[in-house]
Enzyme design. Structure first.
Site, mmCIF file in Angstrom:
data_model
loop_
_atom_site.group_PDB
_atom_site.id
_atom_site.type_symbol
_atom_site.label_atom_id
_atom_site.label_comp_id
_atom_site.label_asym_id
_atom_site.label_seq_id
_atom_site.Cartn_x
_atom_site.Cartn_y
_atom_site.Cartn_z
ATOM 1 N N HIS A 17 62.558 65.426 29.750
ATOM 2 C CA HIS A 17 63.326 63.812 29.960
ATOM 3 C C HIS A 17 64.358 64.520 30.671
ATOM 4 C CE1 HIS A 17 60.897 62.223 26.401
ATOM 5 N NE2 HIS A 17 60.184 61.983 27.232
ATOM 6 N N LYS A 41 52.730 52.243 20.410
ATOM 7 C CA LYS A 41 52.448 53.408 19.431
ATOM 8 C C LYS A 41 53.426 52.606 18.359
ATOM 9 C CE LYS A 41 52.760 56.769 23.564
ATOM 10 N NZ LYS A 41 54.435 57.340 24.152
ATOM 11 N N ARG A 91 54.331 66.047 34.781
ATOM 12 C CA ARG A 91 53.886 66.770 34.209
ATOM 13 C C ARG A 91 52.318 67.282 35.204
ATOM 14 N NH1 ARG A 91 55.034 64.194 28.425
ATOM 15 N NH2 ARG A 91 53.837 62.976 30.207
ATOM 16 N N SER A 128 56.822 63.652 23.577
ATOM 17 C CA SER A 128 56.870 63.145 22.786
ATOM 18 C C SER A 128 56.161 63.928 21.786
ATOM 19 C CB SER A 128 57.570 62.129 22.872
ATOM 20 O OG SER A 128 58.635 61.936 23.769
HETATM 21 P P1 ADP Z 1 56.175 61.322 26.579
HETATM 22 O O1 ADP Z 1 56.262 60.448 25.099
HETATM 23 O O2 ADP Z 1 55.185 61.192 28.049
HETATM 24 O O3 ADP Z 1 57.613 61.817 26.482
HETATM 25 P P2 ADP Z 1 57.716 59.164 27.223
HETATM 26 O O4 ADP Z 1 58.027 57.307 27.827
HETATM 27 O O5 ADP Z 1 58.981 59.139 26.658
HETATM 28 O O6 ADP Z 1 56.844 59.816 27.307
HETATM 29 O O7 ADP Z 1 58.717 59.714 28.644
HETATM 30 C C1 ADP Z 1 59.046 58.861 30.059
HETATM 31 C C2 ADP Z 1 59.462 59.728 31.361
HETATM 32 O O8 ADP Z 1 60.027 60.654 31.326
HETATM 33 C C3 ADP Z 1 57.964 59.345 31.401
HETATM 34 O O9 ADP Z 1 57.800 58.195 32.732
HETATM 35 C C4 ADP Z 1 58.367 60.576 32.591
HETATM 36 O O10 ADP Z 1 59.020 60.151 33.543
HETATM 37 C C5 ADP Z 1 59.138 61.470 32.006
HETATM 38 N N1 ADP Z 1 58.534 62.856 31.542
HETATM 39 C C6 ADP Z 1 58.256 62.676 30.151
HETATM 40 N N2 ADP Z 1 57.856 64.617 29.776
HETATM 41 C C7 ADP Z 1 58.390 64.821 31.204
HETATM 42 C C8 ADP Z 1 58.335 66.173 30.657
HETATM 43 N N3 ADP Z 1 57.891 67.065 30.281
HETATM 44 N N4 ADP Z 1 59.424 66.447 32.239
HETATM 45 C C9 ADP Z 1 59.391 65.709 33.070
HETATM 46 N N5 ADP Z 1 59.271 64.321 32.576
HETATM 47 C C10 ADP Z 1 58.800 63.856 31.832
#
Ligand code: ADP
Length: 160
Positions: A17, A41, A91, A128
């Site tokens: 992120h 969730k 990803r 996450s």
């Molecule tokens: P997650 O639970 O998959 O981490 P989030 O809703 O917190 O999901 O993620 C927010 C946004 O961050 C996602 O829509 C994606 O665009 C981006 N994201 C999540 N994980 C990654 C990663 N490992 N690398 C790059 N961008 C990511």
């Protein structure tokens, strides 16, 4: 001024992120990190705690702000905050097929464009959900999350 929104649940914020938000801030004058309630969730951290993690991590980065996304439409949030684009990190192909219908719907709803940034290879394995799973089983995830998340994860373990 060009503003973009980076939406997500950030439960907790991890280095994937952080990298996408930082790259978005190089492309736009203002980046609003919109923290969603994570309705489907059960979140580990409250929206306030997740916002604090973003705030602390980007305290010294110009143009990055954080707000609660609330429960309404992302397109409405962007309109209300004067943002003309959404930035998403991808990803893999699964992320692409998950994001694209929402991106298309947002464009049809209000002309809102979505910009995809390919995740850096160092972070493509991060989510996450995986961070929480490894942490809950006693694993050390500190190299995958910023300091503000490390501290809160350690506090949670301490409380448990
Ligand atoms: P997650 O639970 O998959 O981490 P989030 O809703 O917190 O999901 O993620 C927010 C946004 O961050 C996602 O829509 C994606 O665009 C981006 N994201 C999540 N994980 C990654 C990663 N490992 N690398 C790059 N961008 C990511």
């Amino acid at each position: 001024m060009q503003s973009a929104v980076c939406p997500g649940s950030f439960d907790p914020l991890h280095n994937g992120h952080v990298e996408i938000i930082a790259r978005a801030s190089n492309l736009f004058d203002e980046v609003i990190v919109a923290v969603s309630p994570n309705m489907h969730k059960r979140p580990m951290f409250s929206v306030e705690e997740r916002m604090e993690m973003v705030q602390e991590t980007f305290a010294y980065v110009r143009g990055v702000t954080v707000r609660p996304l609330g429960e309404g439409l992302l397109a409405e949030f962007c309109k209300a905050h004067g943002a003309n684009a959404v930035v998403k990190g991808l990803r893999d192909a699964k992320d692409l097929s998950y994001e694209t219908p929402m991106a298309t719907m947002n464009r049809h709803l209000s002309g809102l464009e979505t910009i995809y940034l390919p995740a850096d290879g160092r972070y493509t394995h991060l989510s996450s959900t995986l961070i929480k799973e490894v942490h809950s089983l006693g694993g050390d995830v500190s190299e995958h999350v910023p300091r503000a998340a490390q501290r809160r994860l350690a506090e949670r373990r301490h409380e448990a």
